[in-house]
Design an enzyme around this catalytic site. Structure first.
Site, PDB file in Angstrom:
ATOM      1  N   ASP A   7       0.848  -1.206   0.000  1.00 61.11           N
ATOM      2  CA  ASP A   7       0.000   0.000   0.000  1.00 61.11           C
ATOM      3  C   ASP A   7       0.881   1.253   0.000  1.00 61.11           C
ATOM      4  O   ASP A   7       2.102   1.168   0.155  1.00 61.11           O
ATOM      5  CB  ASP A   7      -0.986  -0.012   1.188  1.00 61.11           C
ATOM      6  CG  ASP A   7      -0.278   0.118   2.541  1.00 61.11           C
ATOM      7  OD1 ASP A   7       0.496   1.085   2.735  1.00 61.11           O
ATOM      8  OD2 ASP A   7      -0.501  -0.740   3.418  1.00 61.11           O
TER       9      ASP A   7
ATOM     10  N   HIS B 179       8.326  -5.563  -1.273  1.00 56.51           N
ATOM     11  CA  HIS B 179       7.450  -6.526  -1.968  1.00 56.51           C
ATOM     12  C   HIS B 179       6.613  -5.890  -3.076  1.00 56.51           C
ATOM     13  O   HIS B 179       5.597  -6.452  -3.475  1.00 56.51           O
ATOM     14  CB  HIS B 179       6.557  -7.244  -0.945  1.00 56.51           C
ATOM     15  CG  HIS B 179       7.334  -8.145  -0.033  1.00 56.51           C
ATOM     16  ND1 HIS B 179       6.852  -8.612   1.169  1.00 56.51           N
ATOM     17  CD2 HIS B 179       8.576  -8.680  -0.154  1.00 56.51           C
ATOM     18  CE1 HIS B 179       7.758  -9.387   1.745  1.00 56.51           C
ATOM     19  NE2 HIS B 179       8.816  -9.433   0.970  1.00 56.51           N
TER      20      HIS B 179
HETATM   21  P1  OAD Z   1       1.527 -10.810   8.734  1.00 61.63           P
HETATM   22  O1  OAD Z   1       0.064 -10.876   8.475  1.00 61.63           O
HETATM   23  O2  OAD Z   1       2.314 -12.062   8.586  1.00 61.63           O
HETATM   24  O3  OAD Z   1       1.793 -10.244  10.190  1.00 61.63           O
HETATM   25  C1  OAD Z   1       1.108  -9.107  10.649  1.00 61.63           C
HETATM   26  C2  OAD Z   1       1.654  -8.712  11.996  1.00 61.63           C
HETATM   27  O4  OAD Z   1       1.003  -7.501  12.368  1.00 61.63           O
HETATM   28  C3  OAD Z   1       1.388  -9.723  13.111  1.00 61.63           C
HETATM   29  O5  OAD Z   1       2.565  -9.910  13.879  1.00 61.63           O
HETATM   30  C4  OAD Z   1       0.290  -9.043  13.951  1.00 61.63           C
HETATM   31  O6  OAD Z   1       0.359  -9.369  15.328  1.00 61.63           O
HETATM   32  C5  OAD Z   1       0.626  -7.598  13.722  1.00 61.63           C
HETATM   33  N1  OAD Z   1      -0.489  -6.646  13.932  1.00 61.63           N
HETATM   34  C6  OAD Z   1      -1.824  -6.822  13.762  1.00 61.63           C
HETATM   35  N2  OAD Z   1      -2.503  -5.683  14.040  1.00 61.63           N
HETATM   36  C7  OAD Z   1      -1.563  -4.752  14.370  1.00 61.63           C
HETATM   37  C8  OAD Z   1      -1.609  -3.382  14.740  1.00 61.63           C
HETATM   38  N3  OAD Z   1      -2.769  -2.715  14.830  1.00 61.63           N
HETATM   39  N4  OAD Z   1      -0.445  -2.742  15.005  1.00 61.63           N
HETATM   40  C9  OAD Z   1       0.749  -3.403  14.930  1.00 61.63           C
HETATM   41  N5  OAD Z   1       0.845  -4.700  14.579  1.00 61.63           N
HETATM   42  C10 OAD Z   1      -0.282  -5.361  14.311  1.00 61.63           C
HETATM   43  O7  OAD Z   1       2.101  -9.649   7.773  1.00 61.63           O
HETATM   44  P2  OAD Z   1       3.607  -9.380   7.322  1.00 61.63           P
HETATM   45  O8  OAD Z   1       4.577  -9.770   8.366  1.00 61.63           O
HETATM   46  O9  OAD Z   1       3.651  -7.998   6.802  1.00 61.63           O
HETATM   47  O10 OAD Z   1       4.122 -10.761   1.126  1.00 61.63           O
HETATM   48  O11 OAD Z   1       3.726 -10.383   6.109  1.00 61.63           O
HETATM   49  C11 OAD Z   1       4.911 -10.449   5.379  1.00 61.63           C
HETATM   50  C12 OAD Z   1       4.615 -10.755   3.942  1.00 61.63           C
HETATM   51  O12 OAD Z   1       3.804 -11.926   3.840  1.00 61.63           O
HETATM   52  C13 OAD Z   1       3.778  -9.696   3.224  1.00 61.63           C
HETATM   53  O13 OAD Z   1       4.563  -8.641   2.728  1.00 61.63           O
HETATM   54  C14 OAD Z   1       3.142 -10.461   2.117  1.00 61.63           C
HETATM   55  C15 OAD Z   1       2.709 -11.662   2.914  1.00 61.63           C
HETATM   56  O14 OAD Z   1       2.457 -12.814   2.242  1.00 61.63           O
HETATM   57  C16 OAD Z   1       3.779 -10.978  -0.143  1.00 61.63           C
HETATM   58  O15 OAD Z   1       2.628 -10.958  -0.534  1.00 61.63           O
HETATM   59  C17 OAD Z   1       4.952 -11.252  -1.035  1.00 61.63           C
END
Ligand code: OAD
Length: 229
Positions: A90, A105
């Site tokens: 985003d 990404h």
């Molecule tokens: P995840 O969905 O794996 O993790 C999201 C994290 O955000 C978790 O640790 C939650 O606890 C946390 N979270 C949820 N609500 C929150 C809030 N209000 N404030 C802070 N943290 C919060 O997402 P990513 O780690 O970003 O890649 O995932 C990594 C990659 O996997 C993405 O870039 C995407 C995905 O598949 C691709 O599509 C290539």
């Protein structure tokens, strides 16, 4: 020279803007199969399905706005040289006003040629469809790094991380590599902060302060601390 803060963000920072994360309960990967919508194989199997998935994501992003977490990072720029390295596709960091944002990404509002990856275009509006072509006549695809693909910005990200005076990890489950390995390039002695409402496993990281809060709460708290230190 301003001290350098490097901020590594994931889906969690955009959650309070109304964008679903991937792996939380009710996350996107419960609704969709990764293999179908986020891999080169999925693209070869059913391009329409992949385009539709990202068209829906794009529409959703257009309806959202930056939240207190994004905005706190902008305010930090008054005192610090802030570099954001995001896994998010985003544009909420940019819309909030952050000046230095590196997308590992890809970006939802860009397309690129399926035959020449250097041909990258902005997507105006919400849709990219079958038949939308690059200047050389090849189908355009979302400018997203899919599973199994190289992460072209990784080397640049390692260099930025290695120069950090302060490092932050916000809203990422730290399970997707190589992105999650970024922290290994950070100098061991510098202060590190992790903001996430869940228990995120990042073992062996020294000098780490964990703020177990949502980004919209934890980041304004950390902003206060860093602006007055
Ligand atoms: P995840 O969905 O794996 O993790 C999201 C994290 O955000 C978790 O640790 C939650 O606890 C946390 N979270 C949820 N609500 C929150 C809030 N209000 N404030 C802070 N943290 C919060 O997402 P990513 O780690 O970003 O890649 O995932 C990594 C990659 O996997 C993405 O870039 C995407 C995905 O598949 C691709 O599509 C290539």
């Amino acid at each position: 020279m301003k001290p350098k803060i490097v901020v590594f963000t994931g889906a969690g920072i955009s959650a309070e803007s109304g964008i679903k994360t991937f792996r939380d309960s009710d996350g996107l990967w419960e609704e969709y199969h990764i293999m179908e919508v986020a891999t080169p194989q999925g693209w070869e199997k059913n391009r329409e399905l992949v385009l539709d998935f990202y068209n829906k994501r794009r529409k959703q992003v257009l309806e959202t706005k930056p939240n207190k977490g994004h905005l706190a990072l902008v305010k930090l720029e008054k005192k610090y040289d802030v570099h954001i390295i995001t896994q998010n596709i985003d544009d909420l960091h940019e819309r909030a006003g952050s000046k230095k944002v590196l997308h590992l990404h890809g970006e939802i509002f860009k397309s690129r040629s399926t035959t020449n990856p250097s041909l990258i275009y902005p997507i105006k509006g919400a849709e990219l469809n079958l038949g939308d072509k690059c200047e050389r006549g090849s189908q355009l695809r979302p400018h997203i790094v899919w599973f199994g693909e190289q992460v072209p910005e990784m080397e640049k990200a390692y260099d930025i991380a290695a120069q950090a005076d302060i490092f932050m990890v916000i809203g990422t489950s730290m399970v997707v590599y190589p992105a999650a390995g970024l922290i290994d390039y950070v100098k061991p002695n510098i202060p590190k902060y992790l903001i996430d409402p869940s228990d995120v496993k990042i073992g062996g990281v020294s000098n780490l302060t964990v703020i177990k809060e949502k980004a919209g709460v934890g980041l304004p708290m950390l902003l206060e601390l860093l602006m007055n230190s």
